[in-house]
Design an enzyme around this catalytic site. Structure first.
Site, short mmCIF file in Angstrom:
data_model
loop_
_atom_site.label_atom_id
_atom_site.label_comp_id
_atom_site.label_asym_id
_atom_site.label_seq_id
_atom_site.Cartn_x
_atom_site.Cartn_y
_atom_site.Cartn_z
N GLY A 108 11.45 11.43 3.84
CA GLY A 108 10.86 11.81 2.55
C GLY A 108 10.71 13.31 2.44
O GLY A 108 9.72 13.81 1.91
N GLY A 168 6.44 15.82 2.58
CA GLY A 168 7.61 15.91 3.45
C GLY A 168 8.28 17.27 3.39
O GLY A 168 8.64 17.85 4.42
N ASP A 199 18.64 5.77 2.09
CA ASP A 199 17.67 5.01 1.33
C ASP A 199 16.93 4.10 2.31
O ASP A 199 17.52 3.16 2.86
CB ASP A 199 18.38 4.19 0.25
CG ASP A 199 17.42 3.41 -0.63
OD1 ASP A 199 16.21 3.34 -0.30
OD2 ASP A 199 17.88 2.85 -1.65
N TYR A 258 0.40 -1.27 -1.92
CA TYR A 258 0.42 0.10 -1.38
C TYR A 258 -0.72 0.32 -0.40
O TYR A 258 -0.51 0.79 0.73
CB TYR A 258 0.32 1.11 -2.53
CG TYR A 258 0.15 2.54 -2.04
CD1 TYR A 258 1.22 3.24 -1.51
CD2 TYR A 258 -1.10 3.16 -2.09
CE1 TYR A 258 1.06 4.54 -1.03
CE2 TYR A 258 -1.26 4.45 -1.63
CZ TYR A 258 -0.19 5.14 -1.09
OH TYR A 258 -0.36 6.41 -0.62
N LYS A 293 -0.66 1.07 3.76
CA LYS A 293 -1.27 2.23 4.40
C LYS A 293 -2.33 1.82 5.43
O LYS A 293 -2.54 2.52 6.42
CB LYS A 293 -1.86 3.16 3.34
CG LYS A 293 -0.79 3.82 2.46
CD LYS A 293 0.25 4.55 3.30
CE LYS A 293 1.28 5.26 2.45
NZ LYS A 293 2.28 5.99 3.26
#
Length: 263
Positions: free
Chosen positions: A9, A15, A60, A152, A156
């Site tokens: 990323g 990133g 990807d 999401y 995490k």
């Protein structure tokens, strides 16, 4: 001997900030993202400015075995990765069944599966060498459920738990592993998640958004100290991650639901 860092990323946000900061610290880089043009632009800039070597891998991470593909390309170049930064990830805002299943599964693939795959492959080499460092980018979202960002936040939470467990497993081998947990940070997250009114990131409240460069410096400082995790972004984020110590989880998640609901 010059060290090498691999950053996923790397084309934007945290990133890209990692790439720029590590280039300043004389690391050679392997930068990974989907956008080849952005990676090449970053490569040319950093090589010209700092005289380091930057290798571009356009990949990807939502594709099966993407981590293995990256690892094999690195091995073809006979490069030992001293620092692995698993930064790639994205979110998706909305009621769970109102969003597409394919995007939720892609999120799990990128945020969890590719991260685990890359960690597994590169950590084996680090263990053999008796050295190495890994930063896995989690989030303050990993500390509590987030209605409307349910998958999401769950990914995490996985990254946080996984990274802390590995920190304990591998510290005796001379390997440092850190879970980085930023709060709202300058990035494309709201755009990709289609969540433009993210709490704390409203127009006119930009002072609460951390600079990606500051997040990176805090992360590298915590890594040097061999911490298992670091929460960046100020006292507000420290309060958020400790709420469950003082209030019932049902009360917290109900309050978050009201805050994150968009009528």
């Amino acid at each position: 001997m010059t060290k090498t860092a691999l950053i996923t990323g790397a084309s934007s946000g945290i990133g890209k900030a990692f790439a720029e900061e590590l280039a300043q610290r004389n690391y050679n880089l392997i930068i990974v993202a989907r956008s080849n043009s952005l990676l090449v632009e970053l490569k040319e800039k950093l090589e010209s400015q700092y005289g380091i070597k930057v290798t571009v891998i356009c990949q990807d991470l939502s594709l099966p075995r993407a981590g293995e593909s990256i690892f094999n390309q690195v091995k073809q170049e006979n490069i030992f990765v001293d620092l692995l930064v698993n930064n790639a990830g994205f979110g998706d805002y909305g009621r769970f069944t109102d969003r597409t299943l394919s995007k939720q599964l892609d999120m799990i693939q990128v945020n969890i599966t590719a991260l685990v795959e890359l960690t597994y492959l590169f950590l084996q080499e680090m263990k053999t060498q008796g050295k190495g460092e890994i930063i896995n980018v989690s989030s303050i979202a990993g500390y509590q459920p987030l209605p409307y960002l349910s998958v999401y936040a769950a990914t995490k939470a996985f990254v946080l738990s996984f990274s802390e467990a590995l920190w304990a497993e591998y510290k005796s081998y001379g390997i440092k592993i850190l879970a980085l947990c930023p709060g709202p940070t300058e990035s494309k997250f709201p755009e990709v998640a289609e969540f433009t009114n993210f709490p704390g990131m409203e127009k006119g409240n930009q002072s609460s958004i951390a600079k990606a460069e500051d997040v990176v410096k805090n992360a590298l400082s915590a890594l040097e100290k061999s911490q298992a995790n670091v929460v960046t972004g100020g006292i507000g984020n420290q309060i958020v991650v400790n709420l469950s110590r003082f209030f019932p989880r049902e009360l917290i998640v109900s309050g978050v639901e009201k805050q994150f609901r968009q009528n």
